[in-house]
Design a protein around this motif. Structure first.
Motif, PDB file in Angstrom:
ATOM      1  N   ALA A 331       0.899  -1.193  -0.180  1.00 29.71           N
ATOM      2  CA  ALA A 331      -0.090   0.190   0.013  1.00 29.71           C
ATOM      3  C   ALA A 331       0.852   1.160  -0.177  1.00 29.71           C
ATOM      4  CB  ALA A 331      -0.910  -0.025   1.191  1.00 29.71           C
ATOM      5  N   PRO A 332       0.668   2.460  -0.567  1.00 30.43           N
ATOM      6  CA  PRO A 332       0.857   3.629  -0.454  1.00 30.43           C
ATOM      7  C   PRO A 332       1.549   4.025   0.811  1.00 30.43           C
ATOM      8  CG  PRO A 332      -0.677   3.918  -1.647  1.00 30.43           C
ATOM      9  CD  PRO A 332      -1.074   2.296  -1.154  1.00 30.43           C
ATOM     10  N   ALA A 333       1.101   3.603   1.902  1.00 31.98           N
ATOM     11  CA  ALA A 333       1.574   4.089   3.125  1.00 31.98           C
ATOM     12  C   ALA A 333       2.581   3.226   3.766  1.00 31.98           C
ATOM     13  CB  ALA A 333       0.671   3.642   4.341  1.00 31.98           C
ATOM     14  N   ALA A 334       2.791   1.724   3.125  1.00 28.65           N
ATOM     15  CA  ALA A 334       4.038   1.103   3.564  1.00 28.65           C
ATOM     16  C   ALA A 334       4.880   1.445   2.599  1.00 28.65           C
ATOM     17  CB  ALA A 334       3.561  -0.419   3.073  1.00 28.65           C
ATOM     18  N   GLY A 336       5.866   4.598   1.676  1.00 30.97           N
ATOM     19  CA  GLY A 336       6.130   5.714   2.120  1.00 30.97           C
ATOM     20  C   GLY A 336       6.863   5.684   3.364  1.00 30.97           C
ATOM     21  N   ASN A 337       6.557   4.480   4.260  1.00 33.38           N
ATOM     22  CA  ASN A 337       7.067   4.218   5.542  1.00 33.38           C
ATOM     23  C   ASN A 337       8.453   3.743   5.159  1.00 33.38           C
ATOM     24  OD1 ASN A 337       5.251   5.188   7.267  1.00 33.38           O
ATOM     25  ND2 ASN A 337       4.274   3.117   7.595  1.00 33.38           N
ATOM     26  N   ARG A 341       8.738   7.194  -2.408  1.00 38.02           N
ATOM     27  CA  ARG A 341       7.609   8.211  -2.733  1.00 38.02           C
ATOM     28  C   ARG A 341       6.487   7.417  -3.698  1.00 38.02           C
ATOM     29  NH1 ARG A 341       8.026  14.020  -5.846  1.00 38.02           N
ATOM     30  NH2 ARG A 341       5.912  14.033  -6.123  1.00 38.02           N
ATOM     31  N   ARG A 342       6.777   6.756  -4.752  1.00 39.59           N
ATOM     32  CA  ARG A 342       5.766   6.154  -5.553  1.00 39.59           C
ATOM     33  C   ARG A 342       6.425   5.019  -6.159  1.00 39.59           C
ATOM     34  NH1 ARG A 342       2.676   9.125 -10.372  1.00 39.59           N
ATOM     35  NH2 ARG A 342       1.828   7.756 -11.346  1.00 39.59           N
TER      36      ARG A 342
END
Length: 377
Positions: A331-334, A336-337, A341-342
């Motif tokens: 997921a995007p949150a994972a 990001g952590n 960024r993408r």
């Protein structure tokens, strides 16, 4: 821009990934990429492709004829620069050397990995980065140590047969004959896993099924490895028991244990040590964006795989990181952590996995073209 990606397993080497990404960026950049500086530093985390990454970074490829996991000779490579060698156990003892559909979970040997280490010593190596992963074996490194001079004997004084299964017959171990050059050699065990040797998180239980081990085989291998560790404890003392529980002991069918107890190796995260060896900190100088990646970005990526290590090192320098991959399962949150960024997945362009793997090169170029449109306009 710096491309520091691992291989896309089964489709593209790390070098090929860098080439395809570079081509796509050039095509997608404004003014044909005029003024755009793209550098490539293919990376690996100790498993398959580690030697290739070292060669791409300027090491010399050296070849050796060694014993494969089934006992037949195979040609293996290691990388050398000065007195530093990068040795990849999968080159000698990896699944790649097994015929399609053929496994030997009880009898596959790491003897060739020991021969490859000896070849590096013969070439003058006094610092060895020993990358482990992708193994066909679960022999606790007994084969490797035998090739380097150790003796593993049955009650009747005959050598124990190759493989992890026969270790149940081990009566005595003698490490006094190990190659004396090892004592003057710094050996780093580079791995992306931190499993102990035995138990529910050990070499046999976690990785044995990938090597063809049925449920009964897993139980037999785990018991044999536990017995092996006890015999080594009698031979060399309590350090063997400590090594069996240490992070990395269960790596590559327990060869990590053999390296820790027999070679005096120090365990380090594979990607961390490889980034140092490959010169990643220097490559970051003047870099505005790092592109990393691997075949599948998933939960395993977050636990010591190459993209996570690259992202952590770049983020520490305040440099933005994006990723390319065949399949994205984070997921995007994972992301990001993890400092990414993408992420751009090939399956966004070709959902069919078989076609995605077969057409990975062109798809990756198109993906890099998309990335350029997002970050270079």
């Amino acid at each position: 821009m710096l491309i520091a990606a691992d291989k896309f397993k089964g489709s593209l080497t790390a070098v090929e990934v860098a080439e395809r990404v570079t081509a796509g960026l050039r095509r997608g950049a404004p003014r044909g990429g005029e003024g755009l500086r793209i550098a490539a530093l293919p990376v690996a985390d100790g498993g398959d492709g580690t030697v290739d990454a070292a060669v791409a970074a300027g090491f010399e490829r050296r070849g050796a004829r060694v014993t494969g996991p089934l006992g037949a000779p195979v040609t293996a490579s290691y990388a050398l620069r000065g007195t530093t060698a990068v040795v990849e156990m999968a080159e000698a003892s990896g699944l790649r050397h097994l015929p399609d559909g053929v496994f030997a979970p009880l009898t596959a040997t790491t003897y060739g990995s020991g021969e490859l280490l000896r070849a590096a010593l013969d070439a003058g190596a006094r610092t060895i980065v020993f990358g482990v992963g992708g193994s066909a074996t679960t022999d606790g490194g007994a084969g490797m140590l035998s090739a380097l001079g150790a003796r593993f004997l049955r009650e009747d004084g005959t050598p124990v047969a190759p493989g992890g299964g026969p270790l149940c017959d081990l009566a005595t171990a003698d490490l006094s004959g190990l190659d004396p050059r090892l004592a003057d050699t710094e050996t780093v065990l580079a791995s992306d896993v931190d499993n102990p040797l035995t138990g529910p998180k050990g070499a046999a239980a976690v990785y044995g099924p990938q090597k063809g081990a049925a449920e009964d085989d897993v139980a037999a291998l785990d018991a044999a490895l536990a017995h092996y560790a006890r015999v080594l404890e009698r031979a060399v003392g309590a350090t063997a028991a400590e090594c069996a529980l240490a992070p990395g002991a269960g790596a590559a069918g327990g060869i990590g244990f053999g390296a820790l107890v027999g070679l005096g190796a120090t365990f380090r995260s594979g990607i961390e040590v490889m980034l140092d060896v490959l010169g990643f900190p220097a490559a970051l100088e003047g870099t505005d964006l790092v592109i990393t990646g691997e075949g599948s970005l998933d939960e395993q990526t977050l636990h010591g795989k190459a993209p996570a290590g690259v992202a952590a090192a770049a983020r520490a320098r305040g440099i933005e990181v994006v990723a390319v991959c065949g399949r994205l399962a984070l997921a995007p949150a994972a992301l990001g952590n993890a400092g990414i960024r993408r992420a751009y997945a090939l399956t966004d362009l070709e959902p069919d996995p078989t076609r995605c793997i077969a057409e990975a090169g062109p798809l990756l170029e198109r993906t890099a073209h998309r990335l350029a449109a997002d970050f270079l306009t």
